[in-house]
Design a protein around this motif. Structure first.
Motif, PDB file in Angstrom:
ATOM      1  N   ALA A   7      44.255  38.840  46.557  1.00 12.00           N
ATOM      2  CA  ALA A   7      44.377  37.311  46.742  1.00 12.00           C
ATOM      3  C   ALA A   7      42.887  36.829  45.974  1.00 12.00           C
ATOM      4  O   ALA A   7      43.005  36.070  45.435  1.00 12.00           O
ATOM      5  N   ALA A   8      41.835  37.347  46.484  1.00 11.13           N
ATOM      6  CA  ALA A   8      40.497  36.767  46.280  1.00 11.13           C
ATOM      7  C   ALA A   8      40.240  37.146  44.624  1.00 11.13           C
ATOM      8  O   ALA A   8      39.993  36.411  43.857  1.00 11.13           O
ATOM      9  N   HIS A   9      40.566  38.358  44.137  1.00 10.05           N
ATOM     10  CA  HIS A   9      40.700  38.776  42.701  1.00 10.05           C
ATOM     11  C   HIS A   9      41.708  37.798  41.958  1.00 10.05           C
ATOM     12  O   HIS A   9      41.286  37.189  40.830  1.00 10.05           O
ATOM     13  N   VAL A  10      43.150  37.434  42.434  1.00 10.28           N
ATOM     14  CA  VAL A  10      43.680  36.564  41.554  1.00 10.28           C
ATOM     15  C   VAL A  10      43.054  34.951  41.573  1.00 10.28           C
ATOM     16  O   VAL A  10      43.152  34.451  40.466  1.00 10.28           O
ATOM     17  N   TYR A  11      42.425  34.784  42.615  1.00 10.49           N
ATOM     18  CA  TYR A  11      41.766  33.325  42.529  1.00 10.49           C
ATOM     19  C   TYR A  11      40.685  33.272  41.816  1.00 10.49           C
ATOM     20  O   TYR A  11      40.122  32.406  41.074  1.00 10.49           O
ATOM     21  N   MET A  12      40.017  34.504  41.617  1.00  8.69           N
ATOM     22  CA  MET A  12      38.631  34.566  40.606  1.00  8.69           C
ATOM     23  C   MET A  12      39.307  34.257  39.262  1.00  8.69           C
ATOM     24  O   MET A  12      38.623  33.616  38.677  1.00  8.69           O
ATOM     25  N   ILE A  13      40.524  35.108  38.945  1.00 12.29           N
ATOM     26  CA  ILE A  13      40.905  35.017  37.570  1.00 12.29           C
ATOM     27  C   ILE A  13      41.353  33.458  37.583  1.00 12.29           C
ATOM     28  O   ILE A  13      40.981  32.998  36.437  1.00 12.29           O
ATOM     29  N   LEU A  14      42.316  32.948  38.145  1.00 12.37           N
ATOM     30  CA  LEU A  14      42.746  31.613  38.081  1.00 12.37           C
ATOM     31  C   LEU A  14      41.668  30.684  38.089  1.00 12.37           C
ATOM     32  O   LEU A  14      41.743  29.687  37.175  1.00 12.37           O
ATOM     33  N   GLY A  15      40.544  31.013  38.673  1.00  9.49           N
ATOM     34  CA  GLY A  15      39.320  29.820  38.587  1.00  9.49           C
ATOM     35  C   GLY A  15      38.496  29.767  37.190  1.00  9.49           C
ATOM     36  O   GLY A  15      38.540  28.802  36.770  1.00  9.49           O
ATOM     37  N   LEU A  16      38.367  31.026  36.712  1.00  4.62           N
ATOM     38  CA  LEU A  16      37.676  31.210  35.396  1.00  4.62           C
ATOM     39  C   LEU A  16      38.710  30.485  34.379  1.00  4.62           C
ATOM     40  O   LEU A  16      38.269  29.713  33.679  1.00  4.62           O
ATOM     41  N   THR A  42      36.268  24.629  40.575  1.00  2.00           N
ATOM     42  CA  THR A  42      35.475  24.954  41.695  1.00  2.00           C
ATOM     43  C   THR A  42      36.245  24.970  43.019  1.00  2.00           C
ATOM     44  O   THR A  42      35.995  25.665  44.072  1.00  2.00           O
ATOM     45  N   HIS A  43      37.273  24.332  43.079  1.00  2.37           N
ATOM     46  CA  HIS A  43      38.194  24.397  44.130  1.00  2.37           C
ATOM     47  C   HIS A  43      38.770  25.871  44.475  1.00  2.37           C
ATOM     48  O   HIS A  43      38.973  26.289  45.404  1.00  2.37           O
ATOM     49  N   ILE A  44      39.175  26.366  43.227  1.00  2.40           N
ATOM     50  CA  ILE A  44      40.054  27.393  43.101  1.00  2.40           C
ATOM     51  C   ILE A  44      38.880  28.748  43.589  1.00  2.40           C
ATOM     52  O   ILE A  44      39.178  29.632  44.413  1.00  2.40           O
ATOM     53  N   LEU A  45      37.830  28.702  43.119  1.00  2.00           N
ATOM     54  CA  LEU A  45      36.756  29.617  43.192  1.00  2.00           C
ATOM     55  C   LEU A  45      36.266  29.637  44.941  1.00  2.00           C
ATOM     56  O   LEU A  45      36.048  30.639  45.492  1.00  2.00           O
ATOM     57  N   ALA A  46      36.050  28.337  45.330  1.00  2.00           N
ATOM     58  CA  ALA A  46      35.600  28.328  46.593  1.00  2.00           C
ATOM     59  C   ALA A  46      36.542  28.477  47.754  1.00  2.00           C
ATOM     60  O   ALA A  46      36.438  29.221  48.410  1.00  2.00           O
ATOM     61  N   LEU A  47      37.877  27.672  47.580  1.00  2.00           N
ATOM     62  CA  LEU A  47      38.971  27.862  48.555  1.00  2.00           C
ATOM     63  C   LEU A  47      39.670  29.101  48.369  1.00  2.00           C
ATOM     64  O   LEU A  47      40.577  29.401  49.315  1.00  2.00           O
ATOM     65  N   GLY A  48      39.677  29.643  47.213  1.00  2.63           N
ATOM     66  CA  GLY A  48      40.436  30.792  47.045  1.00  2.63           C
ATOM     67  C   GLY A  48      39.669  32.032  46.868  1.00  2.63           C
ATOM     68  O   GLY A  48      39.632  32.756  47.924  1.00  2.63           O
ATOM     69  N   MET A  49      38.828  32.184  46.068  1.00  2.00           N
ATOM     70  CA  MET A  49      37.964  33.661  45.971  1.00  2.00           C
ATOM     71  C   MET A  49      36.925  33.635  47.117  1.00  2.00           C
ATOM     72  O   MET A  49      37.081  34.853  47.690  1.00  2.00           O
ATOM     73  N   LEU A  50      36.245  32.850  47.244  1.00  2.00           N
ATOM     74  CA  LEU A  50      35.154  33.117  48.230  1.00  2.00           C
ATOM     75  C   LEU A  50      35.735  32.713  49.614  1.00  2.00           C
ATOM     76  O   LEU A  50      35.364  33.934  50.471  1.00  2.00           O
ATOM     77  N   PHE A  51      36.515  32.230  49.760  1.00  2.00           N
ATOM     78  CA  PHE A  51      37.319  32.119  51.182  1.00  2.00           C
ATOM     79  C   PHE A  51      37.840  33.540  51.346  1.00  2.00           C
ATOM     80  O   PHE A  51      37.743  34.158  52.492  1.00  2.00           O
TER      81      PHE A  51
END
Length: 147
Positions: A7-16, A42-51
Motif C-alpha cells: 500500500a505504501a509503495h503504491v501510494y508512493m508511485i501514485l503520488g509521484l 502531497t495528499h497522496i504522499l502524506a495520507l498514503g505513503m507516509l501514513f
C-alpha cells in the motif's frame, strides 16, 4: 505486513505520477491559476505513503494485523482515500479545463473524508487494543557497575 508495504509503495508511485500529471496537464492547457491538482501529490504522499510507512512500523511493534478491526481499517481507509483523491483530481481537472465543479462533487468529496475518518477510528481502536495492557514499572533495583 506485506500488504501494508505494498500500500505504501503504491501510494508512493501514485503520488509521484500525480505530481507529473499536474505539471504536464497545466502546462499543456496553459493554466496558471490555482487548482486542487496542485495538492493531490502531497495528499497522496502524506495520507498514503507516509501514513502506511508509520502503520508498517507500528505493525512491527504491536502486530496490528492480529487485531479484529485491522481489515476494516485497511479497506475503509483506502476506499476513503481513493474517493477523496479521485474527486480532487476530477475537481482540479475541471478547473484547469475551465469548467465549474457542481455541488454534487463537493458532497461526494465529503463522503470520502467521512470514510477516511471512519477508517482512522477503526485504526485507533485497533491500535489501542493491540497495545500492552499495562506498562512495566522501572526496576527499583540498583546495579553496581563497578564490578
Amino acid at each position: 505486513m506485506r500488504k501494508i508495504y505494498v500500500a505504501a509503495h503504491v501510494y508512493m508511485i501514485l503520488g509521484l505520477v500525480s505530481g507529473l500529471f499536474y505539471r504536464e496537464f497545466t502546462k499543456l492547457n496553459d493554466f496558471t491559476g490555482d487548482s486542487q491538482l496542485s495538492v493531490v501529490h502531497t495528499h497522496i504522499l502524506a495520507l498514503g505513503m507516509l501514513f502506511f510507512l508509520i502503520v508498517l512500523a507500528l505493525e512491527k511493534l504491536f502486530t496490528l494485523t492480529a487485531g479484529k478491526l485491522f481489515t476494516a481499517f485497511f479497506w475503509v481507509y483506502n476506499a476513503g482515500l481513493a474517493l477523496t483523491i479521485g474527486l480532487m483530481i476530477v475537481r482540479g481537472s475541471m478547473t484547469v479545463l475551465g469548467h465549474e465543479p457542481g455541488a454534487a462533487l463537493d458532497g461526494i468529496s465529503g463522503l470520502g473524508h467521512i470514510t477516511i475518518t471512519l477508517g482512522l477510528i477503526f485504526f485507533f481502536v485497533n491500535l489501542g487494543k493491540c497495545l500492552p495492557a499495562k506498562e512495566e514499572a522501572p526496576s527499583s533495583e540498583v546495579h553496581d557497575v563497578r564490578r
